[in-house]
Every structure is written in C-alpha cells, then in structure tokens.
Scaffold this active site. Structure first.
Site, PDB file in Angstrom:
ATOM      1  N   SER A   1       0.847  -1.206   0.005  1.00 26.01           N
ATOM      2  CA  SER A   1      -0.160  -0.466   0.421  1.00 26.01           C
ATOM      3  C   SER A   1       0.810   1.318  -0.143  1.00 26.01           C
ATOM      4  CB  SER A   1      -0.860   0.325   1.069  1.00 26.01           C
ATOM      5  OG  SER A   1      -1.288   0.775   1.513  1.00 26.01           O
TER       6      SER A   1
ATOM      7  N   TYR B   1      -2.669  -0.690  10.509  1.00 23.16           N
ATOM      8  CA  TYR B   1      -2.118  -1.059   9.067  1.00 23.16           C
ATOM      9  C   TYR B   1      -1.585  -0.587   8.469  1.00 23.16           C
ATOM     10  CZ  TYR B   1      -4.049  -1.332   4.801  1.00 23.16           C
ATOM     11  OH  TYR B   1      -3.830  -1.326   2.855  1.00 23.16           O
TER      12      TYR B   1
ATOM     13  N   LYS C   1       1.611  -2.782   6.620  1.00 20.34           N
ATOM     14  CA  LYS C   1       2.039  -2.688   5.401  1.00 20.34           C
ATOM     15  C   LYS C   1       3.549  -2.588   5.926  1.00 20.34           C
ATOM     16  CE  LYS C   1      -1.124  -3.435   3.202  1.00 20.34           C
ATOM     17  NZ  LYS C   1      -1.423  -4.810   1.603  1.00 20.34           N
TER      18      LYS C   1
ATOM     19  N   SER D   1     -12.979  -1.002  -3.609  1.00 18.11           N
ATOM     20  CA  SER D   1     -12.849  -2.610  -3.871  1.00 18.11           C
ATOM     21  C   SER D   1     -13.838  -2.197  -2.336  1.00 18.11           C
ATOM     22  CB  SER D   1     -11.510  -2.952  -2.759  1.00 18.11           C
ATOM     23  OG  SER D   1     -11.188  -2.055  -1.822  1.00 18.11           O
TER      24      SER D   1
END
Length: 230
Positions: A96, A109, A113, A145
């Site tokens: 990401s 998160y 990553k 998404s």
C-alpha cells in the site's frame, strides 16, 4: 467479450485462511499437484483499519499483524521453497502507499504494510543467487474495493458504521492492469495511485519534513470528520 481458452483443468479454486498458518503447506501442495508448478504468487489478502490508537484495543493490532503480515509471509515461505527448487518465479505482494508513509486512523494497518515492505526488501537481498525469482511490491493508493466494509475498528467485535463514498478512488480494473504491467516488467516497487495521493508519496520519499507538515494538517481534518461520523 471474447471467449476464454481456459478449460476446467486450468482453474483451481481453494479456500484459504491466511491466519490458519498450519494449512498453508497443504494448500501449496494441492496447487502443485494440480498444475505441477507455481509461476506467480500474488499476496492480496488483508484488512485495513479505521480507529484512533488511543481508543483501540491491543488485540486489534495483533490481529492485523497475524493476517496482513504473518499470514502473507507464511504462504510466501511454502511457495518460495518450490520456486527456489525451480530457480524461477514471481512473488507479488499488494502492499500500500501506507507501506511508505504514515496516516491517521490507520496506525496498525500502516505498521503491517511497513512490515511487509521491510520483509520483502530484505528477502530480495537473500535471493541474489536466483536472478529469475522476482520480488515485486505493489503500493496502491485508494482503489474501489470492499476493503473499507471490512476494516478493523477499535475492537475486534465492532464493524464499521459508515463506509463512505468510493467514487473518488481509482477503478479496480485500472489498478489491476497497472499491477499486471508492473509484474510483466519485474518492477521491484510500483506506486499505483492518482494524485493527490501520488504526489504525497513523492513528498514523503524526498521531502519528509514537508510531508509531516502536510499530513498533520490533513490529519486534523480527517480525525474531525471521523469523530463526527463522516
């Protein structure tokens, strides 16, 4: 649409749980039994997060790492053993832009990553005897998404209430096409994003002091919106 030339035996669908690491070897072997080889592994499993660190239970951070990071490297380990025997293959990981910058409401998160980036950049240096094995990191910005509907929140039991508008995000098929181009050309790292997010990536890479200033300003607004339920 043109007819696909694929037959039934060209397709194998297996259920896979990234957090059930003991199942990864058998899954890899099932694929090898069916096709005889694995040319490409695309690591594309993961969940995002939307919560402030001060409000978030520690087990959320643990769950993010289990899924996004440890699950990915577990599957990679089994597939890589096969690729090393064949001396060829591509391992493509959907990281990401959060793998190269920091942002509010996504500390866990972001950390997962960053962990993937560090892991695969290190793994690449261990594979110098295998020039035909490519390690490819894809860093998308916002893409349309279901990732937002499935985010982690402050605690493991709570789902997101408002997933917001997705229309400003890159269409899924464009992201996929650019990922395939990156894979075909063995790019070590590809940033796949529209502006202004792409510009922020460059800022973060080359002028971090400005990036921190900008992120603090943008972050303040994002946090206010989050707290008021926008």
């Amino acid at each position: 649409a043109e007819m696909s030339s694929l037959s039934e035996k060209d397709i194998l669908v297996l259920r896979l749980d990234l957090t059930d690491r003991s199942s990864h070897e058998a899954a890899t072997n099932s694929v090898l039994k069916h096709f005889g080889k694995i040319d490409v592994l695309v690591n594309n499993g993961g969940r995002s997060q939307r919560s402030l660190f001060v409000d978030t239970n520690l087990d959320v951070f643990s769950a993010i790492m289990e899924l996004n990071y440890l699950g990915t490297i577990s599957l990679t380990k089994h597939v890589l053993n096969h690729m090393i025997q064949r001396r060829r293959g591509k391992i493509v990981t959907v990281s990401s832009v959060m793998g190269i910058m920091g942002a509010p409401l996504a500390s866990g998160y972001c950390a997962s990553k960053h962990a993937l980036q560090g892991f695969f950049n290190s793994l690449r240096t261990e594979l110098t005897d295998y020039p035909e094995i490519s390690i490819i990191n894809i860093c998308p910005g916002p893409v349309q998404s279901k990732i937002i509907q499935n985010v982690f929140t402050e605690n493991l039991a709570k789902a997101i209430e408002n997933s917001g508008d997705q229309s400003h995000k890159m269409p899924t098929n464009r992201c996929v096409r650019l990922t395939l181009v990156s894979m075909a050309n063995d790019l070590k790292e590809a940033w796949i994003s529209d502006h202004p997010y792409l510009a922020v990536c460059y800022l973060w890479q080359y002028a971090p002091t400005w990036a921190w200033w900008l992120m603090n300003r943008m972050g303040k607004r994002r946090i206010q919106n989050f707290k008021s339920g926008v």
